[in-house]
Scaffold this motif. Structure first.
Motif, PDB file in Angstrom:
ATOM      1  N   MET A 172     -18.741 -12.359  -6.022  1.00 52.46           N
ATOM      2  CA  MET A 172     -17.485 -12.046  -6.702  1.00 52.46           C
ATOM      3  C   MET A 172     -17.682 -11.877  -8.204  1.00 52.46           C
ATOM      4  SD  MET A 172     -17.988 -15.416  -6.121  1.00 52.46           S
ATOM      5  CE  MET A 172     -17.148 -15.669  -4.563  1.00 52.46           C
ATOM      6  N   CYS A 173     -18.765 -12.426  -8.754  1.00 50.27           N
ATOM      7  CA  CYS A 173     -19.061 -12.243 -10.177  1.00 50.27           C
ATOM      8  C   CYS A 173     -20.264 -11.329 -10.402  1.00 50.27           C
ATOM      9  CB  CYS A 173     -19.332 -13.593 -10.849  1.00 50.27           C
ATOM     10  SG  CYS A 173     -17.913 -14.707 -10.904  1.00 50.27           S
ATOM     11  N   GLY A 180     -24.508  -7.318 -11.410  1.00 49.47           N
ATOM     12  CA  GLY A 180     -23.704  -7.848 -12.501  1.00 49.47           C
ATOM     13  C   GLY A 180     -22.293  -7.301 -12.482  1.00 49.47           C
ATOM     14  N   GLY A 181     -21.435  -7.883 -13.296  1.00 51.29           N
ATOM     15  CA  GLY A 181     -20.051  -7.432 -13.334  1.00 51.29           C
ATOM     16  C   GLY A 181     -19.312  -8.017 -14.527  1.00 51.29           C
ATOM     17  N   ALA A 182     -18.168  -7.417 -14.846  1.00 51.83           N
ATOM     18  CA  ALA A 182     -17.368  -7.840 -15.996  1.00 51.83           C
ATOM     19  C   ALA A 182     -16.481  -9.017 -15.613  1.00 51.83           C
ATOM     20  CB  ALA A 182     -16.518  -6.682 -16.493  1.00 51.83           C
ATOM     21  N   LEU A 183     -16.264  -9.918 -16.592  1.00 51.06           N
ATOM     22  CA  LEU A 183     -15.350 -11.035 -16.441  1.00 51.06           C
ATOM     23  C   LEU A 183     -14.240 -10.889 -17.482  1.00 51.06           C
ATOM     24  CD1 LEU A 183     -17.984 -13.902 -15.998  1.00 51.06           C
ATOM     25  CD2 LEU A 183     -16.781 -12.631 -14.212  1.00 51.06           C
ATOM     26  N   THR A 184     -13.494 -11.922 -17.716  1.00 49.15           N
ATOM     27  CA  THR A 184     -12.387 -11.854 -18.670  1.00 49.15           C
ATOM     28  C   THR A 184     -12.858 -12.152 -20.086  1.00 49.15           C
ATOM     29  OG1 THR A 184     -11.852 -14.177 -18.273  1.00 49.15           O
ATOM     30  CG2 THR A 184     -10.755 -12.545 -16.891  1.00 49.15           C
ATOM     31  N   ALA A 185     -12.045 -11.733 -21.070  1.00 49.79           N
ATOM     32  CA  ALA A 185     -12.245 -12.053 -22.486  1.00 49.79           C
ATOM     33  C   ALA A 185     -13.609 -11.618 -23.005  1.00 49.79           C
ATOM     34  CB  ALA A 185     -12.055 -13.548 -22.714  1.00 49.79           C
ATOM     35  N   GLY A 186     -14.094 -10.475 -22.534  1.00 47.91           N
ATOM     36  CA  GLY A 186     -15.364  -9.942 -23.024  1.00 47.91           C
ATOM     37  C   GLY A 186     -16.592 -10.580 -22.429  1.00 47.91           C
ATOM     38  N   ALA A 191     -26.803  -9.059 -14.559  1.00 46.32           N
ATOM     39  CA  ALA A 191     -27.515  -8.551 -13.379  1.00 46.32           C
ATOM     40  C   ALA A 191     -28.665  -9.480 -13.033  1.00 46.32           C
ATOM     41  CB  ALA A 191     -28.029  -7.143 -13.648  1.00 46.32           C
ATOM     42  N   LEU A 192     -28.962  -9.589 -11.744  1.00 49.43           N
ATOM     43  CA  LEU A 192     -30.053 -10.441 -11.267  1.00 49.43           C
ATOM     44  C   LEU A 192     -31.182  -9.621 -10.675  1.00 49.43           C
ATOM     45  CD1 LEU A 192     -27.856 -13.156  -9.497  1.00 49.43           C
ATOM     46  CD2 LEU A 192     -28.732 -13.175 -11.841  1.00 49.43           C
ATOM     47  N   THR A 193     -31.250  -8.364 -11.065  1.00 52.48           N
ATOM     48  CA  THR A 193     -32.222  -7.453 -10.463  1.00 52.48           C
ATOM     49  C   THR A 193     -33.649  -7.685 -10.957  1.00 52.48           C
ATOM     50  OG1 THR A 193     -31.578  -5.858 -12.184  1.00 52.48           O
ATOM     51  CG2 THR A 193     -30.543  -5.643 -10.021  1.00 52.48           C
ATOM     52  N   SER A 194     -33.816  -8.442 -12.031  1.00 53.48           N
ATOM     53  CA  SER A 194     -35.162  -8.729 -12.525  1.00 53.48           C
ATOM     54  C   SER A 194     -35.321 -10.187 -12.949  1.00 53.48           C
ATOM     55  CB  SER A 194     -35.499  -7.815 -13.711  1.00 53.48           C
ATOM     56  OG  SER A 194     -34.587  -8.006 -14.774  1.00 53.48           O
ATOM     57  N   THR A 195     -34.372 -11.026 -12.617  1.00 54.97           N
ATOM     58  CA  THR A 195     -34.422 -12.437 -12.994  1.00 54.97           C
ATOM     59  C   THR A 195     -35.439 -13.174 -12.137  1.00 54.97           C
ATOM     60  OG1 THR A 195     -32.079 -12.315 -13.551  1.00 54.97           O
ATOM     61  CG2 THR A 195     -33.040 -14.503 -13.358  1.00 54.97           C
ATOM     62  N   SER A 196     -36.234 -14.046 -12.752  1.00 54.90           N
ATOM     63  CA  SER A 196     -37.262 -14.781 -12.020  1.00 54.90           C
ATOM     64  C   SER A 196     -36.627 -15.842 -11.120  1.00 54.90           C
ATOM     65  CB  SER A 196     -38.240 -15.440 -12.993  1.00 54.90           C
ATOM     66  OG  SER A 196     -37.592 -16.483 -13.710  1.00 54.90           O
ATOM     67  N   ALA A 197     -37.418 -16.300 -10.140  1.00 52.34           N
ATOM     68  CA  ALA A 197     -36.940 -17.312  -9.208  1.00 52.34           C
ATOM     69  C   ALA A 197     -36.576 -18.598  -9.931  1.00 52.34           C
ATOM     70  CB  ALA A 197     -38.009 -17.584  -8.145  1.00 52.34           C
ATOM     71  N   LEU A 198     -37.391 -18.988 -10.902  1.00 53.71           N
ATOM     72  CA  LEU A 198     -37.119 -20.223 -11.644  1.00 53.71           C
ATOM     73  C   LEU A 198     -35.809 -20.139 -12.409  1.00 53.71           C
ATOM     74  CD1 LEU A 198     -37.996 -23.012 -12.682  1.00 53.71           C
ATOM     75  CD2 LEU A 198     -39.191 -21.843 -14.538  1.00 53.71           C
ATOM     76  N   HIS A 199     -35.535 -19.007 -13.029  1.00 54.43           N
ATOM     77  CA  HIS A 199     -34.318 -18.880 -13.830  1.00 54.43           C
ATOM     78  C   HIS A 199     -33.076 -18.753 -12.953  1.00 54.43           C
ATOM     79  CE1 HIS A 199     -36.822 -17.418 -17.515  1.00 54.43           C
ATOM     80  NE2 HIS A 199     -36.830 -18.734 -17.370  1.00 54.43           N
ATOM     81  N   ILE A 200     -33.205 -18.170 -11.783  1.00 49.64           N
ATOM     82  CA  ILE A 200     -32.066 -18.167 -10.855  1.00 49.64           C
ATOM     83  C   ILE A 200     -31.732 -19.594 -10.445  1.00 49.64           C
ATOM     84  CG2 ILE A 200     -31.239 -17.391  -8.603  1.00 49.64           C
ATOM     85  CD1 ILE A 200     -33.046 -14.949  -8.891  1.00 49.64           C
ATOM     86  N   PRO A 208     -25.222 -22.317 -16.895  1.00 48.11           N
ATOM     87  CA  PRO A 208     -25.130 -21.837 -18.284  1.00 48.11           C
ATOM     88  C   PRO A 208     -23.903 -20.968 -18.512  1.00 48.11           C
ATOM     89  CG  PRO A 208     -26.749 -20.558 -17.064  1.00 48.11           C
ATOM     90  CD  PRO A 208     -26.295 -21.643 -16.147  1.00 48.11           C
ATOM     91  N   GLN A 209     -23.275 -21.149 -19.667  1.00 46.24           N
ATOM     92  CA  GLN A 209     -22.139 -20.327 -20.110  1.00 46.24           C
ATOM     93  C   GLN A 209     -21.032 -20.287 -19.069  1.00 46.24           C
ATOM     94  OE1 GLN A 209     -23.892 -17.228 -23.172  1.00 46.24           O
ATOM     95  NE2 GLN A 209     -24.907 -16.952 -21.213  1.00 46.24           N
ATOM     96  N   ASN A 210     -20.762 -19.147 -18.450  1.00 45.62           N
ATOM     97  CA  ASN A 210     -19.641 -19.038 -17.508  1.00 45.62           C
ATOM     98  C   ASN A 210     -20.038 -19.379 -16.072  1.00 45.62           C
ATOM     99  OD1 ASN A 210     -17.881 -17.747 -19.575  1.00 45.62           O
ATOM    100  ND2 ASN A 210     -19.409 -16.135 -19.430  1.00 45.62           N
ATOM    101  N   MET A 211     -21.294 -19.692 -15.870  1.00 45.11           N
ATOM    102  CA  MET A 211     -21.804 -19.974 -14.525  1.00 45.11           C
ATOM    103  C   MET A 211     -21.391 -21.382 -14.087  1.00 45.11           C
ATOM    104  SD  MET A 211     -24.073 -18.727 -12.175  1.00 45.11           S
ATOM    105  CE  MET A 211     -25.064 -19.383 -10.844  1.00 45.11           C
TER     106      MET A 211
END
Length: 277
Positions: A172-173, A180-186, A191-200, A208-211
């Motif tokens: 949904m996010c 990836g996708g847009a949320l509210t208030a900017g 996107a998770l198309t290149s994120t490493s396994a550790l960082h996921i 982190p942040q809005n997560m």
């Protein structure tokens, strides 16, 4: 009259002498260059080894010089930055290794950019924060270089189950294709198309942040591993061809049909009308 014999001038050299001299010069130059390169490489390796052995004390110096202005010397936070009490080394490594910290400017969300610190420096800062205020740490079942695939573990993972869990909890996010996708208030979900396994994994555990934070009551460790396995599988999947349109689903596909499909029908109608007239 006796014929005068022509004598070979003693100062005259063989035509091969110049070639031999040039060759000797090149060999000498090459030998000196090779020796100097080997010495420099040895010095570089020594410096790299020394840099990779940074400790928590080195991390404290780096933290004081680069992070304490916003987060405070005691990590209690300031008006410019939040407290780091309880964030742990996993969160610090995530924020620094993805370049989100140090923050360039205040905004709705910290963007990902090229890291400011080297990997040994990042580990040293994270180790220092962990020693002062413990928190979430690196997962035991994967190495912590951020490159190891969770599928390399001896335990089995389910890509299909991970994809289903991702659609239920994350799509949904982050979009069903992890684009990836847009949320509210900017704000936005990256996107998770290149994120490493550790960082996921770090994002799910530390939030982190809005997560949101996905604890073991929400998603078990095995569930997290299944989700990561599904995302890694999707990252390595070979495209079969055609227009992917960013893999954003019916929105982009419908826009494509509206612009080009309807446009083609309008153009055909105008052409038929012109021919009939």
């Amino acid at each position: 009259m006796a014929r005068e014999k022509k004598r070979r001038s003693r100062g005259r050299r063989s035509p091969f002498a110049a070639v031999a001299l040039i060759g000797a010069g090149l060999l000498l130059t090459g030998g000196v260059y090779a020796g100097a390169s080997a010495a420099m490489a040895s010095t570089t390796d020594t410096q790299t080894t020394a840099a990779s052995e940074l400790t928590a004390a080195d991390g404290q110096k780096l933290f004081t010089a680069n992070c304490a202005t916003c987060h405070g010397l005691d990590m209690q936070g300031t008006p410019e930055g939040p407290s780091l009490i309880g964030v742990g080394e996993l969160s610090v490594e995530f924020q620094l290794a993805t370049g989100r910290m140090p923050l360039q400017m205040q905004g709705p969300q910290a963007p990902q950019k090229t890291p400011q610190f080297t990997e040994p420096q990042i580990r040293a800062i994270a180790s220092y924060v962990q020693s002062v205020t413990p928190g979430p740490t690196y997962p035991e079942q994967w190495v912590t270089d951020g490159k190891t695939d969770p599928e390399d573990s001896s335990d089995e993972v389910s890509v299909s189950k991970g994809a289903e869990l991702f659609r239920i909890n994350c799509a949904m996010c982050h979009n069903v294709a992890a684009a990836g996708g847009a949320l509210t208030a900017g704000k936005y979900a990256p996107a998770l198309t290149s994120t490493s396994a550790l960082h996921i994994y770090a994002a799910m555990v530390t939030g982190p942040q809005n997560m949101p934070v996905f604890g073991d009551m929400n998603l078990s460790t095995q569930d997290k591993r299944d989700i990561i396995a599904a995302l890694v599988f999707q990252q390595n999947e070979v495209q079969v061809g055609g227009f992917t349109l960013g893999s954003l689903g019916p929105v982009s596909e419908g826009l494509f049909i509206w612009i080009f499909g309807i446009g083609a029908l309008v153009a055909l109608t105008v052409w038929i009308t012109a021919k009939s007239n």
